[in-house]
Design an enzyme around this catalytic site. Structure first.
Site, PDB file in Angstrom:
ATOM      1  N   ASP A  92     -35.087 -19.198 -24.846  1.00  0.00           N
ATOM      2  CA  ASP A  92     -33.832 -18.727 -24.275  1.00  0.00           C
ATOM      3  C   ASP A  92     -33.808 -17.211 -24.439  1.00  0.00           C
ATOM      4  OD1 ASP A  92     -31.293 -18.338 -23.373  1.00  0.00           O
ATOM      5  OD2 ASP A  92     -30.307 -19.606 -24.865  1.00  0.00           O
ATOM      6  N   ASP A 271     -32.162 -29.322 -22.953  1.00  0.00           N
ATOM      7  CA  ASP A 271     -32.175 -29.046 -24.385  1.00  0.00           C
ATOM      8  C   ASP A 271     -30.752 -29.160 -24.893  1.00  0.00           C
ATOM      9  OD1 ASP A 271     -31.092 -26.090 -25.453  1.00  0.00           O
ATOM     10  OD2 ASP A 271     -31.360 -26.235 -23.287  1.00  0.00           O
TER      11      ASP A 271
END
Length: 375
Positions: A92, A271
């Site tokens: 991320d 996720d």
């Protein structure tokens, strides 16, 4: 990176595919355990491989940048060598973490100034230095730097935020194209679709992202306070536009029901911290529903934790896990985290099997209500 679309369900937009990266091939749909600081909380990598069946994990740019820091990661040869995970890693960009630092961050055109949650030190993220950081981390899949606005943002703020994210995306792509991987293998960059809960902004964002021709695309800014049905609507709006021959990653979502609903709408990658976070708080996910292992009803239940689950579920009884939580033993959190991660991986694997068999929609209908029950 390559993506091969193998089959699409005849009654929905659910898809099965194969995603190939420098560190391995991933069957989709896939769930990715969250390894924020280079580890999945309380779970050894051997357990992730052998009991959970994880194919890919996440690292977080914001957290890894602060600790252990870029000098350490570069000296180690990247995150794969630092933490010994030899399968794919996605990072991320830190946009969501920066968003969550309300009160200790300042957004401007150049980037985002923020203070560390660790020691209060001041830092500055730009699209360019976030790409440089992700190069140093060495993730197979890198996320573009974006702003993740609050789910209830008004239209004017949402539009301004989206326009900033789009300008930052162009700068991310330029920096990505100007730089090379550091460790001898290819990396790819995923743009992120934002736009809050406004269909016209989501369509604009999806079109802008699709036109970039990236290896894959992400859907961000959902599960941040909006109603669940609105989240599903936004997924449908976006996936009507995102290219069908590229993987679609729904960021930070969610419950088992959320995942099945999103798979039905054409999402490939997921996720969420929920499996480990809820596990550490004694909440287990199963096909029969959720179980609170602190409840007295489990005190003398000597049956396996989940008869159809992973190895750890066959080894320990419900009564023993209940005892460990009541005694506040760390092993309780480890066992529950392994169970929940294994269940999430089993859920997406079962979804893939039923997509390939052609009966995904009927199977999903047969299990989704039970998943939400309290056992």
């Amino acid at each position: 990176m390559t993506f091969q679309l193998q089959h699409t369900d005849s009654d929905s937009d659910a898809r099965a595919g194969m995603l190939t990266t420098a560190h391995g091939t991933i069957p989709t749909p896939i769930f990715m355990p969250v390894g924020t600081v280079g580890s999945v909380k309380g779970v050894h990598f051997s357990e992730l491989r052998e009991q959970v069946g994880a194919q890919i994990i996440l690292g977080n740019t914001y957290h890894l940048y602060l600790r252990p820091g870029l000098d350490v990661l570069r000296a180690a040869g990247g995150l794969h060598k630092f933490n010994t995970w030899d399968r794919p890693i996605l990072t991320d960009s830190g946009g969501f973490q920066v968003f969550s630092l309300t009160g200790i961050r300042k957004l401007r055109e150049e980037g985002c100034e923020f203070r560390s949650h660790i020691d209060g030190s001041k830092h500055f993220f730009t699209p360019e230095n976030v790409i440089d950081t992700e190069r140093i981390i060495g993730a197979d899949i890198m996320m573009a730097f974006d702003e993740c606005p609050p789910g209830q943002s008004d239209y004017q703020y949402a539009r301004q935020s989206l326009q900033l994210t789009q300008r930052w995306l162009d700068r991310c792509i330029d920096r990505f194209n100007q730089t090379e991987p550091l460790y001898g293998y290819d990396q790819c960059l995923f743009p992120i679709v934002q736009g809050c809960t406004y269909p016209d902004l989501r369509r604009e964002a999806a079109k802008y992202v699709a036109d970039k021709g990236a290896d894959g695309n992400a859907i961000g800014g959902l599960a941040v306070g909006e109603p669940t049905e609105v989240m599903y609507e936004m997924i449908e709006v976006v996936n009507e536009i995102l290219p069908k021959d590229k993987p679609r990653y729904l960021m930070g979502v969610g419950t088992p029901q959320n995942i099945l609903e999103a798979i039905e709408r054409g999402v490939d990658m997921f996720d969420c911290v929920m499996p480990t976070r809820n596990g550490r708080n004694a909440m287990l996910f199963t096909y029969q529903g959720t179980m609170n292992m602190r409840n007295k009803k489990w005190e003398t239940d000597f049956s396996p934790i989940d008869p159809d689950g992973c190895t750890v579920d066959q080894t320990y009884s419900k009564a023993y896990l209940h005892h460990l939580f009541k005694a506040q033993e760390l092993l309780a959190m480890q066992i529950a985290s392994i169970h929940n991660l294994a269940f999430y991986l089993r859920l997406v694997t079962d979804a893939r099997t039923h997509i390939l068999q052609g009966d995904f929609t009927a199977w999903k209908r047969s299990v989704i209500q039970q998943l939400a029950q309290r056992v």
